[in-house]
Design an enzyme around this catalytic site. Structure first.
Site, PDB file in Angstrom:
ATOM      1  N   ASP A   1     -18.401  -3.904  -2.804  1.00 58.85           N
ATOM      2  CA  ASP A   1     -18.757  -4.876  -1.975  1.00 58.85           C
ATOM      3  C   ASP A   1     -18.411  -4.538  -0.579  1.00 58.85           C
ATOM      4  O   ASP A   1     -18.159  -3.418  -0.192  1.00 58.85           O
ATOM      5  CB  ASP A   1     -17.972  -6.109  -2.272  1.00 58.85           C
ATOM      6  CG  ASP A   1     -16.200  -5.749  -2.387  1.00 58.85           C
ATOM      7  OD1 ASP A   1     -15.836  -4.939  -1.853  1.00 58.85           O
ATOM      8  OD2 ASP A   1     -15.371  -6.750  -3.042  1.00 58.85           O
TER       9      ASP A   1
ATOM     10  N   ASN B   1      -6.866 -15.524  -7.343  1.00 61.52           N
ATOM     11  CA  ASN B   1      -7.783 -16.423  -8.214  1.00 61.52           C
ATOM     12  C   ASN B   1      -8.490 -15.863  -9.332  1.00 61.52           C
ATOM     13  O   ASN B   1      -9.364 -16.330  -9.830  1.00 61.52           O
ATOM     14  CB  ASN B   1      -8.628 -17.172  -7.250  1.00 61.52           C
ATOM     15  CG  ASN B   1      -9.690 -16.581  -6.404  1.00 61.52           C
ATOM     16  OD1 ASN B   1      -9.990 -15.348  -6.709  1.00 61.52           O
ATOM     17  ND2 ASN B   1     -10.445 -16.961  -5.526  1.00 61.52           N
TER      18      ASN B   1
ATOM     19  N   HIS C   1     -10.328 -13.299  -8.842  1.00 58.11           N
ATOM     20  CA  HIS C   1     -11.801 -12.615  -8.419  1.00 58.11           C
ATOM     21  C   HIS C   1     -11.827 -11.170  -8.490  1.00 58.11           C
ATOM     22  O   HIS C   1     -10.655 -10.446  -8.331  1.00 58.11           O
ATOM     23  CB  HIS C   1     -12.269 -12.909  -7.086  1.00 58.11           C
ATOM     24  CG  HIS C   1     -11.653 -12.451  -5.985  1.00 58.11           C
ATOM     25  ND1 HIS C   1     -10.727 -13.051  -5.153  1.00 58.11           N
ATOM     26  CD2 HIS C   1     -11.590 -11.206  -5.488  1.00 58.11           C
ATOM     27  CE1 HIS C   1     -10.203 -12.364  -4.068  1.00 58.11           C
ATOM     28  NE2 HIS C   1     -10.660 -11.197  -4.290  1.00 58.11           N
TER      29      HIS C   1
ATOM     30  N   GLU D   1     -16.091 -14.491  -6.940  1.00 57.92           N
ATOM     31  CA  GLU D   1     -15.431 -15.753  -6.989  1.00 57.92           C
ATOM     32  C   GLU D   1     -15.472 -16.470  -8.325  1.00 57.92           C
ATOM     33  O   GLU D   1     -16.351 -16.585  -8.667  1.00 57.92           O
ATOM     34  CB  GLU D   1     -15.499 -16.650  -5.643  1.00 57.92           C
ATOM     35  CG  GLU D   1     -15.347 -15.838  -4.330  1.00 57.92           C
ATOM     36  CD  GLU D   1     -14.007 -15.790  -3.934  1.00 57.92           C
ATOM     37  OE1 GLU D   1     -12.980 -15.918  -4.594  1.00 57.92           O
ATOM     38  OE2 GLU D   1     -13.896 -15.056  -2.780  1.00 57.92           O
TER      39      GLU D   1
END
EC number: 3.5.99.6
Length: 264
Positions: A67, A136, A138, A143
Site C-alpha cells: 500500500d 481493528n 486490517h 479496513e
C-alpha cells in the site's frame, strides 16, 4: 493457518526473516510482497545482514508493496516508498527498477490501481506476502467492511488507523486520509502469506483472525481461506487465544515432522 507463538518481538522478527531467507535460497528470482510499519523493521534488518554476509541475494528479486498513502510522492519522508528505501532497498543488492510501491501521486489513481494488478500478474504473481495487522484487523489498508475478494483500489482510512499512524507525522504535517492498497483478494492470491504481530494491543485482532468468524468486520480473518498462511506472533499478541498451549503443541509436532522428513 499455521500459528507460531514465540516469546517476544525479537524472536518473531528472526522467525519471519528465516522464512524469507529460505524462500530466496530456494527461489532467487522470487516475487516478494512487502509491508511497512514498525513490525517488519527488525525482519528487514535480518535480511540486510544476511545479504551482507552473502547468505541471500536480491539481484533477481521483484517486489510489490502492499500500500501507499494517496497524495504523497515517493520522495515524501512519510511515504511508504521512502520508508522502503530507508529500511531495506538502500541496503541490499536489489535493482530498484524491480521494486514496486503503489504510486501515491498518480494523476489517475483508479487507473494506477488497475496497472498495479497488471504488474503483479505480469511478474507471475507473488510468491510470499508479508503482512502486519492493525488493531481493528486490517491488513494493508483493507479496513473493516472491505470485500474479501477485493483487488487493488483506493480506500478511505478509518479514524482508528489515522490515529494509529499519526505518530509518524509531525503535528502540523498533512496526514492523508486515503490510500492505494492491494485488495484482500490480491493478498490471498499470494502463494504464501506470513503475518507478524506483536504486543498486547494486537491480541483482539489476532483472536478475531484465528478463532473468530470469517467476516469483513475483521479483514485478516480472510487468511482462514488461505492454504499456506503463517501467523508468527509473540506471547502478548497471543494472550487472548483460547488455548495457547495447544497451538504451541501443534507447531512443535509440525517441526518434528519436518525435521524427520528432512532426514529421509
Amino acid at each position: 493457518m499455521q500459528i507460531v507463538i514465540l516469546k517476544n518481538s525479537a524472536e518473531v522478527a528472526e522467525y519471519g526473516a528465516n522464512i524469507f531467507k529460505k524462500q530466496l535460497q530456494s527461489k532467487p528470482d522470487s516475487v516478494l510482497g512487502l509491508a511497512t510499519g514498525s513490525t517488519p523493521v527488525s525482519l528487514y534488518q535480518g535480511l540486510i545482514e544476511a545479504n551482507k554476509l552473502g547468505d541471500i541475494s536480491f539481484k533477481e528479486v521483484t517486489s510489490f508493496n502492499l500500500d501507499e498513502y494517496l497524495g504523497l510522492a515517493g520522495t515524501h519522508p512519510q511515504s511508504y516508498r521512502y520508508f522502503m528505501n530507508e529500511q531495506l532497498f538502500d541496503h541490499i543488492d536489489i535493482d530498484k527498477a524491480n521494486t514496486h510501491v503503489p504510486p501515491g501521486d498518480a494523476e489517475n489513481p483508479i487507473q494506477a490501481c488497475d496497472g498495479y494488478e497488471e504488474q503483479i500478474q505480469a511478474a507471475g504473481g507473488i510468491d510470499i506476502q508479508l503482512l502486519g495487522i492493525g488493531r481493528n484487523g486490517h491488513i494493508g489498508f483493507n479496513e473493516p467492511s472491505s470485500g474479501l475478494m477485493s483487488r487493488t483500489r483506493v480506500k478511505t482510512l478509518t479514524k482508528a488507523t489515522i490515529e494509529d499512524n499519526a505518530r509518524f507525522f509531525k503535528e502540523d504535517e498533512y496526514q492523508p486520509h486515503l490510500s492505494i492498497t492491494m485488495g484482500i483478494g490480491t493478498i490471498l492470491d499470494a502463494k504464501k502469506v506470513v503475518l507478524l504481530a506483536t504486543g498486547e494491543n494486537k491480541a483482539d485482532a489476532i483472536l478475531a483472525t484465528v478463532e473468530g468468524a470469517l467476516t469483513a468486520s475483521c479483514p485478516a480473518s480472510a487468511l482462514q481461506l488461505h492454504k499456506n498462511a503463517v501467523l508468527v506472533i509473540d506471547e502478548a499478541a497471543a494472550s487472548k487465544l483460547s488455548d495457547r498451549d495447544f497451538y504451541k503443541h501443534i507447531e512443535a509436532e509440525n517441526q518434528k515432522l519436518l525435521a524427520r522428513l528432512a532426514k529421509s
